[in-house]
Motif scaffolding. Structure first.
Motif, PDB file in Angstrom:
ATOM      1  N   ARG A  97      63.652  54.988   2.466  1.00 15.77           N
ATOM      2  CA  ARG A  97      62.730  54.360   1.513  1.00 15.77           C
ATOM      3  C   ARG A  97      63.065  54.924   0.129  1.00 15.77           C
TER       4      ARG A  97
ATOM      5  N   ILE B  17      54.145  57.492  -2.794  1.00 16.92           N
ATOM      6  CA  ILE B  17      54.191  57.484  -1.334  1.00 16.92           C
ATOM      7  C   ILE B  17      52.750  57.560  -0.840  1.00 16.92           C
TER       8      ILE B  17
ATOM      9  N   ASP C  39      52.703  54.772   4.122  1.00 17.19           N
ATOM     10  CA  ASP C  39      54.104  55.179   4.112  1.00 17.19           C
ATOM     11  C   ASP C  39      54.411  56.371   5.008  1.00 17.19           C
TER      12      ASP C  39
ATOM     13  N   TYR D 158      63.345  60.031   2.374  1.00 14.86           N
ATOM     14  CA  TYR D 158      62.797  59.203   1.300  1.00 14.86           C
ATOM     15  C   TYR D 158      63.329  59.753  -0.024  1.00 14.86           C
TER      16      TYR D 158
ATOM     17  N   GLU E 292      59.805  51.435  -4.419  1.00 10.24           N
ATOM     18  CA  GLU E 292      58.482  51.062  -3.927  1.00 10.24           C
ATOM     19  C   GLU E 292      57.426  51.796  -4.734  1.00 10.24           C
TER      20      GLU E 292
END
Length: 180
Positions: free
Chosen positions: A8, A16, A21, A134, A164
């Motif tokens: 991610r 996050i 997540d 991540y 994101e």
């Protein structure tokens, strides 16, 4: 997925979301890089929103361990200040530091994630250790000379991917800051 591809990509560690997540993905343990992930490299400060996010992790039942290549005493001071365990001198991306941190937290690889700002240490090491990785954008552009040379490679590796953490899915801490 490639060893060099983050599972991610987030615009900031605080983007996050603890529930969406992490917990909903079966993750209950976060190994967390320090420099330029939760602490600004230029001022050595942990921003207020990052401190709030760390509290959200704890409140949500997500265990956290700092994992850093840094060997200076200040990382231990920071860990004490934040009330978190730390594995220093981790030699990332060598998997041994990741395994040590996971064992310290009692977490199997499938329930843990490494979160950091460097593709070639944090994400690569996580994948070599059998974990998810991540990638977050660095808190500041100020970098060590060797990292400044590697950042173009990182940008190439994530080219075309949007981080994101859009405004439509804010964390509780961000919602609380706006008074909503």
């Amino acid at each position: 997925m490639s060893l060099f591809t983050p599972d991610r990509l987030f615009s900031r560690v605080t983007r996050i979301d603890v529930r969406f997540d992490l917990l909903d993905q079966g993750i209950d343990t976060v190994l967390l890089d320090i420099d330029n992930t939760i602490r600004r490299r230029d001022t050595a400060e942990v921003p207020v929103d990052v401190r709030q996010w760390l509290r959200l992790l704890a409140d949500g039942g997500v265990a956290c361990c700092l994992l850093t290549n840094n060997w200076h005493a200040d990382v231990h001071d920071l860990a004490d200040e934040l009330g978190l365990p730390v594995v220093a001198k981790a030699c990332k991306p060598v998997p041994a530091g990741y395994v040590l941190a996971r064992r310290r937290m009692g977490a199997p690889a499938e329930r843990a994630v490494m979160v950091g700002d460097q593709l070639l240490t944090d994400v690569l090491g996580a994948h070599l250790a059998g974990m998810r990785g991540y990638l977050v954008a660095p808190l500041v552009e100020h970098d060590l000379p060797h990292m400044a040379l590697l950042r173009p490679f990182e940008r190439m590796a994530v080219r075309g991917r949007m981080p994101e953490g859009s405004a439509c899915r804010r964390t509780e801490a961000q919602a609380g800051d706006s008074g909503t």
